[in-house]
Motif scaffolding. Structure first.
Motif, PDB file in Angstrom:
ATOM      1  N   GLY A  40     -28.682  60.700 -49.485  1.00 19.03           N
ATOM      2  CA  GLY A  40     -29.030  62.020 -49.109  1.00 19.03           C
ATOM      3  C   GLY A  40     -27.787  62.885 -48.858  1.00 19.03           C
ATOM      4  O   GLY A  40     -27.031  62.728 -49.963  1.00 19.03           O
ATOM      5  N   GLU A  41     -27.357  63.329 -47.793  1.00 20.66           N
ATOM      6  CA  GLU A  41     -26.161  63.998 -47.666  1.00 20.66           C
ATOM      7  C   GLU A  41     -24.808  62.872 -47.248  1.00 20.66           C
ATOM      8  O   GLU A  41     -24.019  63.277 -47.186  1.00 20.66           O
ATOM      9  N   GLY A  42     -25.134  61.658 -47.300  1.00 21.44           N
ATOM     10  CA  GLY A  42     -24.161  60.554 -47.028  1.00 21.44           C
ATOM     11  C   GLY A  42     -24.256  60.278 -45.383  1.00 21.44           C
ATOM     12  O   GLY A  42     -24.193  60.929 -44.547  1.00 21.44           O
ATOM     13  N   GLU A  43     -24.382  58.966 -45.168  1.00 23.00           N
ATOM     14  CA  GLU A  43     -24.410  58.346 -43.921  1.00 23.00           C
ATOM     15  C   GLU A  43     -23.125  58.408 -43.206  1.00 23.00           C
ATOM     16  O   GLU A  43     -22.953  58.522 -41.823  1.00 23.00           O
ATOM     17  N   GLN A  44     -22.002  58.696 -43.786  1.00 21.23           N
ATOM     18  CA  GLN A  44     -20.770  59.067 -43.314  1.00 21.23           C
ATOM     19  C   GLN A  44     -20.472  60.351 -42.394  1.00 21.23           C
ATOM     20  O   GLN A  44     -19.873  60.308 -41.610  1.00 21.23           O
ATOM     21  N   HIS A  45     -21.502  61.191 -42.564  1.00 25.74           N
ATOM     22  CA  HIS A  45     -21.793  62.201 -41.823  1.00 25.74           C
ATOM     23  C   HIS A  45     -23.007  62.438 -40.819  1.00 25.74           C
ATOM     24  O   HIS A  45     -22.936  63.238 -39.881  1.00 25.74           O
ATOM     25  N   ASN A  46     -23.440  61.188 -40.471  1.00 21.50           N
ATOM     26  CA  ASN A  46     -24.132  61.071 -39.393  1.00 21.50           C
ATOM     27  C   ASN A  46     -23.344  61.070 -38.001  1.00 21.50           C
ATOM     28  O   ASN A  46     -22.250  60.551 -38.193  1.00 21.50           O
ATOM     29  N   ALA A  47     -24.013  61.664 -36.886  1.00 21.37           N
ATOM     30  CA  ALA A  47     -23.460  61.913 -35.672  1.00 21.37           C
ATOM     31  C   ALA A  47     -22.892  60.396 -35.011  1.00 21.37           C
ATOM     32  O   ALA A  47     -21.668  60.352 -34.678  1.00 21.37           O
ATOM     33  N   PRO A  54     -14.130  60.764 -37.172  1.00 24.73           N
ATOM     34  CA  PRO A  54     -14.336  61.933 -37.124  1.00 24.73           C
ATOM     35  C   PRO A  54     -14.296  62.748 -38.595  1.00 24.73           C
ATOM     36  O   PRO A  54     -14.549  63.619 -38.873  1.00 24.73           O
ATOM     37  N   GLN A  55     -13.338  62.137 -39.471  1.00 21.85           N
ATOM     38  CA  GLN A  55     -13.200  62.451 -40.792  1.00 21.85           C
ATOM     39  C   GLN A  55     -14.470  62.089 -41.651  1.00 21.85           C
ATOM     40  O   GLN A  55     -14.633  62.660 -42.552  1.00 21.85           O
TER      41      GLN A  55
END
Length: 221
Positions: A40-47, A54-55
């Motif tokens: 998807g948009e990448g799990e690293q961007h999950n809240a 934070p990066q």
């Protein structure tokens, strides 16, 4: 008893690869938690993950309640906090400086130009074709290895590994960058010293177990 160390990792991340090598060289047990950077948009961007890092990058290391970010800082922390099976930085100051310089040359000068964020930006903003993206990667990886080859080949401290005859922080960085070079079709023929050191590293179980294809989140079949 479960390990207090938890590593957030992605199988193909060079930075996470470095830390997996370091943990194995130190003989430290750890829990692996995977972060899919491309789903998807990448799990690293999950809240939830952003609260840890934070990066929105991997790796992230937890040691109990403490959170550590950035691969080189993590590796140095592990080397200082845990005796483990080996030291990843030499005891002599000038040798430590050389090891750090090699590691930084790879992690700060070579790797960022091919980071997933950079490639995505090139695609999104400039519609860079695949063939041009590959040329970009081959150019920057190749020019970085040209400098590294000279650094290693011409220095009397270079041994079986980047510094003498035991793997250090420098080797933790070199091996993932060679993996990236192979992925992008970089001709490694002009870099015999880099190739020799890479082969010496990959003869060790600590490096093989850390390799991308050995990770539980690597694609199968």
């Amino acid at each position: 008893m479960s390990s207090p160390l938890v590593l957030y990792s992605y199988w193909r991340s060079s930075a996470a690869f470095r830390v997996r090598i370091a943990l194995n060289l130190k003989g430290l047990a750890y829990e692996l938690r995977t972060v899919n950077l491309v789903a998807g948009e990448g799990e690293q961007h999950n809240a939830e993950y952003r609260r840890l890092n934070p990066q929105g990058l991997v790796p992230t290391l937890l040691d109990g309640e403490r959170v550590f970010r950035q691969s080189l800082a993590i590796i140095e922390y592990l080397d200082e906090a845990y005796d483990g099976e080996s030291k990843l930085l030499p005891p002599v100051a000038r040798d430590r400086a050389r090891v750090r310089a090699i590691a930084l040359g790879i992690a700060c000068d070579m790797h960022p130009l091919g980071n997933q964020r950079v490639l995505k930006y090139l695609d999104r903003e400039f519609a860079v074709p695949e063939v041009e993206r590959q040329r970009w990667m081959q150019h920057w990886i190749g020019s970085g290895f040209e400098a590294l080859e000279t650094t290693l080949a011409e220095h009397p401290s270079t041994g079986s590994f980047c510094e003498a005859d035991r793997p250090t922080l420098a080797d933790c960085c070199l091996v993932p960058q060679v993996f990236s070079a192979q992925r992008w079709g970089v001709d490694m023929t002009p870099f015999p010293t880099v190739r020799r050191i890479h082969a010496a590293c990959m003869a060790l179980d600590a490096f093989r177990r850390a390799a991308p294809d050995a990770q539980p989140d690597a694609p199968r079949g």
